[in-house]
Write a protein that holds these residues in place. Structure first.
Motif, PDB file in Angstrom:
ATOM      1  N   ALA A   3       0.842  -1.196   0.000  1.00 10.57           N
ATOM      2  CA  ALA A   3       0.000   0.000   0.000  1.00 10.57           C
ATOM      3  C   ALA A   3       0.877   1.246   0.000  1.00 10.57           C
ATOM      4  N   GLY A   4       0.599   2.164  -0.915  1.00  9.96           N
ATOM      5  CA  GLY A   4       1.353   3.393  -1.017  1.00  9.96           C
ATOM      6  C   GLY A   4       2.658   3.289  -1.780  1.00  9.96           C
ATOM      7  N   GLU A   5       2.990   2.114  -2.275  1.00  7.05           N
ATOM      8  CA  GLU A   5       4.249   1.910  -2.994  1.00  7.05           C
ATOM      9  C   GLU A   5       4.099   2.295  -4.459  1.00  7.05           C
ATOM     10  N   ILE A   6       5.203   2.762  -5.053  1.00 13.21           N
ATOM     11  CA  ILE A   6       5.284   2.957  -6.495  1.00 13.21           C
ATOM     12  C   ILE A   6       6.214   1.878  -7.037  1.00 13.21           C
ATOM     13  N   LEU A   7       5.664   0.984  -7.843  1.00 11.28           N
ATOM     14  CA  LEU A   7       6.410  -0.155  -8.381  1.00 11.28           C
ATOM     15  C   LEU A   7       6.530  -0.020  -9.892  1.00 11.28           C
ATOM     16  N   ALA A   8       7.734  -0.194 -10.410  1.00 12.56           N
ATOM     17  CA  ALA A   8       7.951  -0.239 -11.855  1.00 12.56           C
ATOM     18  C   ALA A   8       8.096  -1.694 -12.292  1.00 12.56           C
ATOM     19  N   VAL A   9       7.311  -2.083 -13.277  1.00 13.19           N
ATOM     20  CA  VAL A   9       7.447  -3.398 -13.908  1.00 13.19           C
ATOM     21  C   VAL A   9       8.112  -3.152 -15.256  1.00 13.19           C
TER      22      VAL A   9
ATOM     23  N   THR B 139      -1.294   3.715  -4.351  1.00 16.41           N
ATOM     24  CA  THR B 139      -0.375   2.698  -4.852  1.00 16.41           C
ATOM     25  C   THR B 139      -0.318   2.819  -6.369  1.00 16.41           C
ATOM     26  N   VAL B 140       0.889   2.764  -6.939  1.00 20.60           N
ATOM     27  CA  VAL B 140       1.052   2.919  -8.388  1.00 20.60           C
ATOM     28  C   VAL B 140       1.902   1.773  -8.920  1.00 20.60           C
ATOM     29  N   VAL B 141       1.432   1.164 -10.010  1.00 23.41           N
ATOM     30  CA  VAL B 141       2.227   0.173 -10.740  1.00 23.41           C
ATOM     31  C   VAL B 141       2.401   0.703 -12.162  1.00 23.41           C
ATOM     32  N   ILE B 142       3.644   0.935 -12.554  1.00 23.49           N
ATOM     33  CA  ILE B 142       3.956   1.465 -13.881  1.00 23.49           C
ATOM     34  C   ILE B 142       4.659   0.388 -14.691  1.00 23.49           C
ATOM     35  N   ALA B 143       4.093   0.019 -15.821  1.00 22.16           N
ATOM     36  CA  ALA B 143       4.764  -0.878 -16.758  1.00 22.16           C
ATOM     37  C   ALA B 143       5.510  -0.028 -17.776  1.00 22.16           C
ATOM     38  N   THR B 144       6.809  -0.239 -17.907  1.00 24.37           N
ATOM     39  CA  THR B 144       7.593   0.604 -18.807  1.00 24.37           C
ATOM     40  C   THR B 144       8.873  -0.098 -19.237  1.00 24.37           C
ATOM     41  N   ALA B 145       9.314   0.230 -20.447  1.00 28.30           N
ATOM     42  CA  ALA B 145      10.615  -0.208 -20.918  1.00 28.30           C
ATOM     43  C   ALA B 145      11.633   0.922 -20.841  1.00 28.30           C
ATOM     44  N   ASP B 146      11.219   2.078 -20.338  1.00 31.62           N
ATOM     45  CA  ASP B 146      12.059   3.266 -20.288  1.00 31.62           C
ATOM     46  C   ASP B 146      12.729   3.383 -18.915  1.00 31.62           C
ATOM     47  N   PRO B 147      14.046   3.339 -18.851  1.00 36.51           N
ATOM     48  CA  PRO B 147      14.733   3.424 -17.550  1.00 36.51           C
ATOM     49  C   PRO B 147      14.436   4.710 -16.791  1.00 36.51           C
ATOM     50  N   ASP B 148      14.295   5.827 -17.501  1.00 40.21           N
ATOM     51  CA  ASP B 148      14.020   7.091 -16.819  1.00 40.21           C
ATOM     52  C   ASP B 148      12.650   7.070 -16.155  1.00 40.21           C
TER      53      ASP B 148
END
Length: 242
Positions: A34-40, A198-207
């Motif tokens: 909860a409250g985490e920002i996760l990059a996939v 809570t945020v889950v971001i799917a991205t191929a961009d390192p920045d």
């Protein structure tokens, strides 16, 4: 079935899914606090979008479980999943999908209006976030009169304005130029921090991935074992150019 750990708002357990016989997920297990920002992260066709769509209940995995808090998303009926998304989740796609007949503020307020929020309150919430993206002056314009970046910002504002428990973002800034992208990411991260989203971001961009607290990398539908220890919360602030 057992609910996920208390500090996980979202959890995937042993997810398998195939598109027309082609494996997309092959046993994914992960938790999002909860409250985490996760990059996939990971290359194209590694399963990032499929994972987000399973987490949001847009598709049902062939095997495995998806939990939102103590709710088994994988076993909900289609109408229950729709209600779950309407009440709990914001979604940001890689393309700006807006209702062409509605103005920018009406598009931003739409999830709130569908939820039954009074029109004035929904408009106030929409305008608050449109102003964050410097879109107050075009709030009455319809999508065809907006630039591409403005339309994408409306979509991001729409996801935030509904005050969700979680936002799932699939390459949300992939088509934006760097200054515009950084502005959008700063607004998203600021909203997440201030509203405990809570945020889950799917991205191929390192920045783009660098704004997250933690990164999970996929390869061929599996986590590839890359380190995913939590980072300092200040990472996002220092990784974006001003």
């Amino acid at each position: 079935m057992a609910a996920p750990p208390d500090d996980d708002l979202l959890r995937a357990v042993g997810l398998h899914h195939a598109h027309h016989g082609t494996p997309a997920l092959a046993g994914i297990t992960l938790g999002v606090r909860a409250g985490e920002i996760l990059a996939v992260t990971g290359p194209r066709a590694c399963g990032k979008t499929t994972l987000l769509r399973c987490l949001s209940g847009q598709i049902t995995p062939d095997e495995g479980e998806v939990w939102f808090d103590d709710m088994p998303v994988h076993s909900l009926t289609p109408s229950q999943r729709e209600r779950f998304r309407r009440e709990h989740l914001g979604w940001i796609d890689s393309e700006p999908h807006l209702v062409p007949e509605l103005s920018a503020w009406e598009n931003t307020a739409l999830p709130l209006l569908l939820r039954g929020t009074p029109r004035r309150a929904a408009k106030n919430a929409a305008m608050e976030w449109l102003d964050q993206f410097d879109l107050g002056a075009v709030a009455r314009k319809r999508p065809h009169a907006l630039a591409y970046a403005q339309r994408q910002h409306v979509c991001i504002a729409r996801a935030i304005a509904m005050d969700p428990d979680a936002i799932l973002a699939d390459e949300p800034t992939i088509a934006l130029r760097r200054p515009t992208r950084d502005h959008a990411l700063r607004a998203l991260v600021s909203a997440a921090r201030s509203h405990d989203i809570t945020v889950v971001i799917a991205t191929a961009d390192p920045d783009t991935a660098s704004v997250a607290d933690r990164e999970v990398r996929l390869s061929d539908g599996r986590t590839d074992g890359a380190p995913d220890a939590p980072e300092q919360e200040g990472r996002a602030a220092c990784s974006l150019s001003v």
